[in-house]
Design an enzyme around this catalytic site. Structure first.
Site, short mmCIF file in Angstrom:
data_model
loop_
_atom_site.label_atom_id
_atom_site.label_comp_id
_atom_site.label_asym_id
_atom_site.label_seq_id
_atom_site.Cartn_x
_atom_site.Cartn_y
_atom_site.Cartn_z
N LYS A 48 0.84 -1.21 0.00
CA LYS A 48 0.00 0.00 0.00
C LYS A 48 0.87 1.26 0.00
O LYS A 48 0.56 2.25 -0.66
CB LYS A 48 -0.95 -0.02 1.20
CG LYS A 48 -2.15 -0.92 0.96
CD LYS A 48 -2.91 -1.31 2.20
CE LYS A 48 -3.88 -2.43 1.85
NZ LYS A 48 -4.38 -3.18 2.98
N GLN A 92 -5.40 -2.27 9.08
CA GLN A 92 -5.19 -3.58 8.44
C GLN A 92 -5.81 -4.69 9.29
O GLN A 92 -5.52 -4.81 10.48
CB GLN A 92 -3.67 -3.80 8.27
CG GLN A 92 -3.31 -5.03 7.49
CD GLN A 92 -3.77 -4.97 6.03
OE1 GLN A 92 -3.54 -3.99 5.33
NE2 GLN A 92 -4.43 -6.01 5.58
N ASP A 115 -11.73 1.78 3.06
CA ASP A 115 -11.95 0.34 2.92
C ASP A 115 -13.43 0.04 2.66
O ASP A 115 -13.78 -1.05 2.22
CB ASP A 115 -11.54 -0.37 4.23
CG ASP A 115 -10.32 -1.24 4.05
OD1 ASP A 115 -9.97 -1.55 2.88
OD2 ASP A 115 -9.71 -1.63 5.06
#
Ligand code: NAP
Length: 280
Positions: A48, A92, A115
């Protein structure tokens, strides 16, 4: 059979994001929070960062200790929520067992939830309002579009019903006028249901789950899963060689859905930056 090249498409998407981001008064900023030492998560976080660099974004990485408390993590999320220069916050997953994942997701400002996991964004998807789409299913939709596979009027079967892949995948296909069936571990006669699919998406995590006899001639097959086979090689749910004989379109693993998931994260972060600068 056409192999749907997620890697090539993701490069195109990222180039577009980079060009668009360069025109903004302030560059998009993404904060990625990692708790603990999970090696796979570590790899995702590193990629990322690399994607952010490629797209000309500002990025910050927080590597917190395994024993980080819920309060400490929520405090960091709150700080990031308040930061002007941070447009997207990504925690995460999975988190270490002692942490309450859902509470952390809900602490993220929905306007920075790149997300797309916050209940506000999940709800917006359900009722067809604008929000942030979860990266993996949104990436699959972009791939279908790239290959001119129009879900309208088609029979789509999604295997898997998780909140991050299966359910939003089904909703996105429904939004595009497919007739959608969602399968899961309690579905009787999975093969028979799958054989009806013009578009088959597998998001389970079981090597060899989708065999050639489960696929209709000419179907488009998307393999979301990321498994390791007995030799330790990355593979999906689909028996690639057998299904390639039947399907018209098929995604490889690696090089299919994975890179598109990463590209959509960049798109979502760009969108968050634009919205927060009143440009979208
Ligand atoms: P998950 O939360 O474990 O969900 C798996 C789903 O598969 C569940 O709904 C489960 O049913 C269903 N299932 C399990 N065994 C089955 C069977 N034999 N037949 C039919 N359905 C079955 O997993 P996830 O987070 O959605 O991820 C799914 C896969 O996608 C994993 O391999 C993951 O690594 C991969 N993934 C890839 C990306 C990417 O970027 N490419 C992103 C996210 C996830 P129940 O609900 O009944 O238990």
């Amino acid at each position: 059979m056409t192999r749907m090249d997620g890697k090539a498409l993701s490069e195109k998407v990222k180039a577009r994001v980079r060009a668009d981001a360069a025109r903004l008064p302030r560059r998009p900023g993404l904060a990625v929070v990692l708790v603990g030492n999970d090696p796979a998560s570590r790899v995702y976080v590193t990629s990322k960062r690399k994607d952010c660099e490629e797209c000309g974004f500002y990025s910050e990485e927080y590597a917190l200790l395994e024993e980080t408390s819920q309060e400490q993590l929520l405090e960091l999320v709150e700080t990031l929520n308040r930061r002007e220069d941070i447009d997207g916050i990504l925690v995460q997953l999975p988190l270490p067992k002692h942490l309450n994942e859902q509470a952390v997701i809900e602490a993220i400002d929905p306007a920075k939830d790149v997300d797309g996991f916050h209940p506000v964004n999940a709800g917006n998807l359900l009722i067809g309002r604008e929000g942030f789409l979860p990266c993996t299913p949104a990436g699959v939709m972009e791939m279908l579009e790239e290959y001119h596979i129009d879900p309208a009027g088609k029979r789509a079967v999604v295997i898997g019903r998780s909140n991050i892949v299966g359910k939003p995948m089904a909703l996105l296909l429904l939004r595009r006028d497919a007739t959608v069936t969602v399968c899961h571990s309690k579905t009787p006669d999975l093969a028979e249901v799958c054989r009806q699919a013009d578009i088959l998406v597998s998001a389970v995590g079981q090597v060899g789950l989708v065999t050639g006899d489960m696929v209709k001639e000419g179907a488009a097959v998307v393999d979301v899963a990321m498994n390791r086979n007995r030799e330790g090689k990355l593979c999906g749910d689909v028996d690639f060689a057998a299904v390639a004989e039947k399907s018209a379109f098929l995604t490889p693993v690696p090089g299919g859905v994975g890179p598109m998931t990463r590209a959509v994260l960049m798109e979502n972060t760009l969108l968050a930056a634009k919205r927060r600068q009143n440009l979208a």
